[in-house]
Design a protein around this motif. Structure first.
Motif, PDB file in Angstrom:
ATOM      1  N   LEU A 153      26.447  49.219  34.527  1.00 15.08           N
ATOM      2  CA  LEU A 153      27.777  48.651  34.697  1.00 15.08           C
ATOM      3  C   LEU A 153      28.716  49.528  35.512  1.00 15.08           C
ATOM      4  N   ASP A 154      28.659  50.843  35.333  1.00 14.38           N
ATOM      5  CA  ASP A 154      29.632  51.729  35.971  1.00 14.38           C
ATOM      6  C   ASP A 154      29.675  51.520  37.480  1.00 14.38           C
ATOM      7  N   GLY A 155      30.850  51.168  37.964  1.00 17.10           N
ATOM      8  CA  GLY A 155      31.055  51.011  39.398  1.00 17.10           C
ATOM      9  C   GLY A 155      30.487  49.739  39.992  1.00 17.10           C
ATOM     10  N   SER A 156      29.936  48.869  39.165  1.00 16.81           N
ATOM     11  CA  SER A 156      29.297  47.663  39.682  1.00 16.81           C
ATOM     12  C   SER A 156      30.276  46.495  39.721  1.00 16.81           C
ATOM     13  N   THR A 157      29.977  45.561  40.591  1.00 17.85           N
ATOM     14  CA  THR A 157      30.748  44.327  40.707  1.00 17.85           C
ATOM     15  C   THR A 157      29.782  43.153  40.697  1.00 17.85           C
ATOM     16  N   GLU A 163      30.829  25.226  40.188  1.00 19.62           N
ATOM     17  CA  GLU A 163      31.634  24.206  40.858  1.00 19.62           C
ATOM     18  C   GLU A 163      33.094  24.292  40.452  1.00 19.62           C
ATOM     19  N   GLU A 164      33.357  24.884  39.277  1.00 19.67           N
ATOM     20  CA  GLU A 164      34.723  24.941  38.771  1.00 19.67           C
ATOM     21  C   GLU A 164      35.465  26.202  39.182  1.00 19.67           C
ATOM     22  N   VAL A 165      34.755  27.330  39.238  1.00 20.66           N
ATOM     23  CA  VAL A 165      35.444  28.607  39.343  1.00 20.66           C
ATOM     24  C   VAL A 165      34.544  29.656  39.986  1.00 20.66           C
ATOM     25  N   CYS A 166      35.184  30.626  40.621  1.00 27.00           N
ATOM     26  CA  CYS A 166      34.496  31.825  41.092  1.00 27.00           C
ATOM     27  C   CYS A 166      35.052  33.003  40.302  1.00 27.00           C
ATOM     28  N   CYS A 167      34.161  33.762  39.671  1.00 28.47           N
ATOM     29  CA  CYS A 167      34.580  34.900  38.855  1.00 28.47           C
ATOM     30  C   CYS A 167      34.052  36.192  39.470  1.00 28.47           C
ATOM     31  N   ILE A 168      34.943  37.152  39.688  1.00 28.89           N
ATOM     32  CA  ILE A 168      34.575  38.486  40.162  1.00 28.89           C
ATOM     33  C   ILE A 168      34.790  39.461  39.014  1.00 28.89           C
ATOM     34  N   TRP A 169      33.725  40.178  38.652  1.00 27.87           N
ATOM     35  CA  TRP A 169      33.668  41.007  37.440  1.00 27.87           C
ATOM     36  C   TRP A 169      33.450  42.451  37.883  1.00 27.87           C
ATOM     37  N   GLN A 170      34.460  43.305  37.695  1.00 26.42           N
ATOM     38  CA  GLN A 170      34.382  44.697  38.119  1.00 26.42           C
ATOM     39  C   GLN A 170      34.388  45.622  36.903  1.00 26.42           C
ATOM     40  N   ASN A 171      33.576  46.665  36.954  1.00 26.96           N
ATOM     41  CA  ASN A 171      33.370  47.561  35.812  1.00 26.96           C
ATOM     42  C   ASN A 171      33.658  49.008  36.193  1.00 26.96           C
ATOM     43  N   THR A 172      34.391  49.697  35.326  1.00 23.47           N
ATOM     44  CA  THR A 172      34.726  51.097  35.572  1.00 23.47           C
ATOM     45  C   THR A 172      34.502  51.908  34.302  1.00 23.47           C
ATOM     46  N   LEU A 173      33.590  52.865  34.354  1.00 24.65           N
ATOM     47  CA  LEU A 173      33.326  53.727  33.204  1.00 24.65           C
ATOM     48  C   LEU A 173      34.444  54.744  33.065  1.00 24.65           C
ATOM     49  N   GLU A 174      34.944  54.900  31.842  1.00 24.15           N
ATOM     50  CA  GLU A 174      35.991  55.891  31.591  1.00 24.15           C
ATOM     51  C   GLU A 174      35.392  57.296  31.665  1.00 24.15           C
ATOM     52  N   PRO A 175      36.058  58.227  32.347  1.00 23.27           N
ATOM     53  CA  PRO A 175      35.451  59.541  32.608  1.00 23.27           C
ATOM     54  C   PRO A 175      35.313  60.426  31.377  1.00 23.27           C
ATOM     55  N   GLU A 176      36.096  60.173  30.342  1.00 22.03           N
ATOM     56  CA  GLU A 176      36.052  61.030  29.166  1.00 22.03           C
ATOM     57  C   GLU A 176      35.910  60.179  27.916  1.00 22.03           C
ATOM     58  N   GLY A 177      35.536  60.847  26.827  1.00 21.49           N
ATOM     59  CA  GLY A 177      35.426  60.156  25.551  1.00 21.49           C
ATOM     60  C   GLY A 177      33.986  60.011  25.107  1.00 21.49           C
ATOM     61  N   ASN A 180      31.723  56.048  25.356  1.00 22.67           N
ATOM     62  CA  ASN A 180      31.187  55.434  26.567  1.00 22.67           C
ATOM     63  C   ASN A 180      31.980  54.184  26.947  1.00 22.67           C
ATOM     64  N   GLY A 181      33.309  54.303  26.867  1.00 21.14           N
ATOM     65  CA  GLY A 181      34.174  53.169  27.145  1.00 21.14           C
ATOM     66  C   GLY A 181      34.107  52.724  28.591  1.00 21.14           C
ATOM     67  N   ILE A 182      34.141  51.426  28.778  1.00 23.04           N
ATOM     68  CA  ILE A 182      34.137  50.877  30.120  1.00 23.04           C
ATOM     69  C   ILE A 182      35.214  49.800  30.211  1.00 23.04           C
ATOM     70  N   THR A 183      35.965  49.817  31.299  1.00 25.45           N
ATOM     71  CA  THR A 183      36.997  48.808  31.530  1.00 25.45           C
ATOM     72  C   THR A 183      36.431  47.713  32.419  1.00 25.45           C
ATOM     73  N   ILE A 184      36.627  46.480  32.010  1.00 28.73           N
ATOM     74  CA  ILE A 184      36.109  45.333  32.743  1.00 28.73           C
ATOM     75  C   ILE A 184      37.289  44.495  33.221  1.00 28.73           C
ATOM     76  N   ASP A 185      37.384  44.321  34.515  1.00 29.21           N
ATOM     77  CA  ASP A 185      38.440  43.526  35.134  1.00 29.21           C
ATOM     78  C   ASP A 185      37.841  42.238  35.681  1.00 29.21           C
ATOM     79  N   LEU A 186      38.429  41.121  35.284  1.00 33.92           N
ATOM     80  CA  LEU A 186      37.954  39.814  35.715  1.00 33.92           C
ATOM     81  C   LEU A 186      39.005  39.134  36.577  1.00 33.92           C
ATOM     82  N   ARG A 199      44.571  32.029  41.316  1.00 32.99           N
ATOM     83  CA  ARG A 199      43.931  33.230  40.791  1.00 32.99           C
ATOM     84  C   ARG A 199      44.469  33.561  39.399  1.00 32.99           C
ATOM     85  N   TYR A 200      43.541  33.880  38.478  1.00 33.23           N
ATOM     86  CA  TYR A 200      43.878  34.361  37.145  1.00 33.23           C
ATOM     87  C   TYR A 200      43.162  35.694  36.949  1.00 33.23           C
ATOM     88  N   SER A 201      43.813  36.627  36.293  1.00 34.14           N
ATOM     89  CA  SER A 201      43.212  37.940  36.061  1.00 34.14           C
ATOM     90  C   SER A 201      43.275  38.302  34.579  1.00 34.14           C
TER      91      SER A 201
END
Length: 255
Positions: A153-157, A163-177, A180-186, A199-201
């Motif tokens: 997941l880290d750094g991947s898109t 037919e209804e929607v296009c979803c772009i899913w971006q993943n960022t691994l948190e550097p500390e902790g 193994n937390g990862i932030t997912i932006d849709l 557009r909805y985020s």
């Protein structure tokens, strides 16, 4: 599946159309029976739009389906209208689980536990599941692994288009902790016609812990771990496994 609102709830089914809920339901039923459990009264915890709950009801189980998202539950209730036996839907966060009695088996699938804020929250969910599961009853759940967060997941898109929607899913691994937390932006792009998209985020966070730490939390909260599998393979997890299925039994104070 707490916290999923707006566009994600509305388009969740079309974006996860490749998930074989019927096959998943049959597999879980066979696994429960293998370990001497029952699917008479079942809790589907973090049920999302209710696809698994619907399949379990079609198999004859009485299902209590719980989720923290009202919009997810609205989708679920619409899909299961008329199914027999009817599914009982409750809007509750996993950490606030509060049932009227106990169930034979609790299921929590599709990485839902990874969406809790950390280990204390997972411990609280395990404690509540123990409280509302019959002594000797089963608890089956799957979780993404730290290896998946770091390696896949880290750094991947990812891009998913229907037919209804296009979803772009971006993943960022948190550097500390240690979680193994990862932030997912849709980002959702919904076709409105005349070459125009709206557009909805939305964003959320996942955590992941090693298998040994999850096993320790189960033991601490009154469960005996019976089996672990790789991603619904029927075989033990292999090095680098991205998702693990846990099968545990609720034990009493007397063991």
């Amino acid at each position: 599946m707490a916290g999923y609102e707006g566009a994600f709830a509305r388009y969740y089914d079309s974006l996860t159309a490749d998930v074989d809920y019927r096959g998943r339901g049959r597999y879980l039923k066979e696994l429960v029976e293998k370990h001497g459990g029952r699917l008479r009264l079942v809790l589907d915890l973090a049920c999302g739009t209710g696809s698994l709950a619907l399949e379990l009801a079609r198999q004859g189980a009485e299902v209590i389906a719980v989720d923290g998202s009202q919009e997810m539950l609205a989708q679920a209730m619409s899909k299961s209208a008329g199914v027999t036996p009817p599914v009982l839907y409750l809007c509750q966060g996993m950490e606030e689980l509060d049932l009227y009695g106990t169930v034979d088996t609790t299921l929590c699938v599709l990485d839902s536990l990874n969406h809790l804020p950390g280990k204390d929250a997972i411990r609280e969910v395990f404690r509540r599941v123990h409280l509302f599961t019959e002594p000797g009853g089963l608890f089956l759940f799957d979780m993404n692994t730290p290896e998946k967060h770091r390696s896949r997941l880290d750094g991947s898109t990812f891009v998913r288009e229907t037919e209804e929607v296009c979803c772009i899913w971006q993943n960022t691994l948190e550097p500390e902790g240690e979680d193994n937390g990862i932030t997912i932006d849709l980002d959702f792009f919904v076709w409105e016609g005349e070459d125009r998209y709206r557009r909805y985020s939305e964003s959320f966070r996942e955590v992941a812990f090693p298998q040994g730490e999850i096993a320790a939390l189960l033991e601490e909260t009154g469960f005996r771990l019976l089996e672990v599998q790789g991603d619904y393979t029927g075989a033990p997890p292999v090095p680098g496994e991205e998702r693990i299925l846990y099968i545990a039994r609720r034990i009493s104070q007397n063991g």
